[in-house]
Design an enzyme around this catalytic site. Structure first.
Site, PDB file in Angstrom:
ATOM      1  N   ALA A   1       0.857  -1.194   0.000  1.00  0.00           N
ATOM      2  CA  ALA A   1       0.000   0.000   0.000  1.00  0.00           C
ATOM      3  C   ALA A   1       0.890   1.242   0.000  1.00  0.00           C
ATOM      4  CB  ALA A   1      -0.897   0.010   1.232  1.00  0.00           C
ATOM      5  N   LYS A   2       0.303   2.373  -0.194  1.00  0.00           N
ATOM      6  CA  LYS A   2       1.015   3.652  -0.061  1.00  0.00           C
ATOM      7  C   LYS A   2      -0.038   4.727   0.116  1.00  0.00           C
ATOM      8  CE  LYS A   2       5.379   4.843  -0.205  1.00  0.00           C
ATOM      9  NZ  LYS A   2       6.494   3.983   0.214  1.00  0.00           N
ATOM     10  N   GLY A   3       0.359   5.836   0.728  1.00  0.00           N
ATOM     11  CA  GLY A   3      -0.602   6.920   0.898  1.00  0.00           C
ATOM     12  C   GLY A   3       0.104   8.237   1.049  1.00  0.00           C
TER      13      GLY A   3
END
Ligand code: NAD
Length: 430
Positions: free
Chosen positions: A119-121
């Site tokens: 994931a990444k944000g």
């Protein structure tokens, strides 16, 4: 289904060399998918993010004005377990960038064999123009907007560009306030005092050291007096330099954003660290000769560690690189078009998704310790990290030999194969 078309690899467009590290990464993914003969449907599944969330973050600024920031969280894949990936604050952040970085995390976690998806944000904002109060409000509102996404068993953020231990502490606290209990395992990279792990800060550099020693062994190079060049003397670069020095290597050149410094007799890493402590950066470092950044990359040496940023080794300078081993401390330091040039020169490139995976590995340890509520000694963290990094290197090496490809493609093959096999065992729900 068995007759589904398999993936055909296309040469990367020449423009790739120009800058897009993320496209470079995806072109290696395509190549590995082709080697595996992966089915079209599975290929599409692995390329497509599971979730892409955009949130609005309204903030009352210190001057009383209300401003709306945009935040993102992308879960690329959660086949192997809860998704894991950092949060970055940057003024030019885009959803596309976050999507690609999330995919990167999927492959990195799979290569080092930790039970996480990718994931990444992040939030589109310029932290240098925000006060601490504004930054805290943005972090808390961003977290509150993503309460249904985050969770120790669902999606676990961590620090990334322009976010730090304090930001992670705010995320943990916001999540815990809503959960009505302290949930340390919801985020990693926290301060030690609230459930962080010893050894996390040094983990990425330590992992680089372990895989570099493993690569040296494969080509019969002794660490003693092996010459090492480090681009980017920050967290990753300086720890790698210090630990390789402890193994007997000679650090002959270092650099940061202010310049590059060369001393063929060896740079005293301790002195360089003291100098940075006093002066904030290497600017004016008096114990070595100043050279240009491009000269640094092209110095004759045994090991080159690009640990600064993406797109440093391209088709243009690759023909002049003289290192025998390249250990990619940074994400995406080598473009896809430089890969075959380095390979033809016989340079052993330890790819980013393996070389710098020590960080996410100790983040995994942090999550494990938080969930159990029992904290390990530094010695235990380091021993387990060393073991996992060495095992990952060995399997990547074996994969590259089996498929007669570079370590990079060997690593992507392992990662994609692992996620694809798990996906097929779990089956497609629906
Ligand atoms: P950092 O900010 O501590 O250090 C970066 C260093 O690179 C600084 O010294 C900076 O001055 C220098 N630098 C920037 N541009 C440069 C240039 N053009 N030439 C020479 N030096 C330059 O960051 P870090 O945490 O050490 O991360 C470095 C790289 O490693 C990034 O690509 C990051 O994504 C990657 N990485 C970091 C971790 C981690 O745990 N810190 C984990 C995985 C990957």
């Amino acid at each position: 289904m068995g007759s589904e078309e398999t993936v055909v690899y296309h040469e990367p467009a020449p423009l790739l060399d120009k800058e897009n590290a993320l496209e470079s990464m995806m072109s290696r993914f395509d190549r590995a998918a082709e080697i595996l003969g992966i089915r079209r449907g599975v290929y599409e599944y692995l390329k497509t993010p599971v979730k892409q969330i955009i949130v609005s973050i309204p903030i009352q600024m210190d001057n009383g004005n209300i401003e709306i920031f945009e935040g993102y969280r992308v879960i690329h894949n959660d086949t192997l377990g809860p998704s894991k990936g950092g949060i970055r604050f940057a003024p030019d952040l885009t959803l596309d960038e976050v999507k690609a970085l999330a995919a990167w995390m999927t492959w990195k976690c799979a290569v080092v064999n930790i039970p996480f998806g990718g994931a990444k944000g992040g939030v589109k904002c310029d932290p240098s123009k925000l006060t601490v109060v504004e930054l805290e409000k943005i972090t808390r509102r961003y977290t509150a907007n993503l309460l249904d996404i985050f969770g120790p068993e669902r999606d676990i953020p961590g620090p990334d560009m322009n976010t730090n231990e304090q930001v992670m502490a705010w995320i943990m606290d916001t999540y815990s306030m809503h959960a009505k209990k302290t949930e340390t395992a919801v985020v990693t990279g926290k301060p030690l005092i609230i459930g962080g792990s010893v050894g996390r800060r040094e983990a990425t550099g330590r992992g680089c050291m372990v895989v570099t020693l493993a690569a040296m062994e494969k080509i019969g190079m002794k660490p003693k007096n092996a010459t090492v060049v480090i681009q980017g003397f920050g967290n990753v670069g300086s720890v790698t330099a210090r630990l390789l020095r402890e193994q007997g290597c000679k650090i002959i050149a270092i650099s940061d954003i202010t310049g590059a410094y060369h001393e063929p007799k060896g740079i005293d890493v301790g002195k360089a660290l003291d100098y940075i402590e006093k002066n904030k950066n290497l600017g004016g470092f008096p114990f070595a000769q100043k050279i240009s950044s491009s000269e640094l990359l092209e110095l004759p040496c045994d090991v080159l560690v690009p640990a600064a940023r993406e797109n440093q080794i391209t088709a243009r300078n690759a023909p002049r690189i003289k290192a025998k081993i390249i250990c990619e401390g940074a994400n995406g330091p080598t473009t896809a078009t430089a890969d075959p040039i380095l390979q033809n020169k016989g340079i052993l490139v330890i790819p980013d998704i393996l070389a710098n995976a020590g960080g996410v590995t100790v983040s995994y340890f942090e999550w494990v310790q938080d969930r159990v509520g029992y904290f390990w000694s530094l010695d235990r963290v380091n021993r387990r990290l060393d073991r996992m990094m060495k095992a990952a290197f060995d399997s990547v090496y074996a994969s590259s030999e089996k498929h007669k490809v570079s370590l990079r493609l060997g690593a992507y093959v392992i990662a994609i194969d692992k996620v694809a096999q798990t996906l097929l065992l779990r089956g497609i729900y629906g």
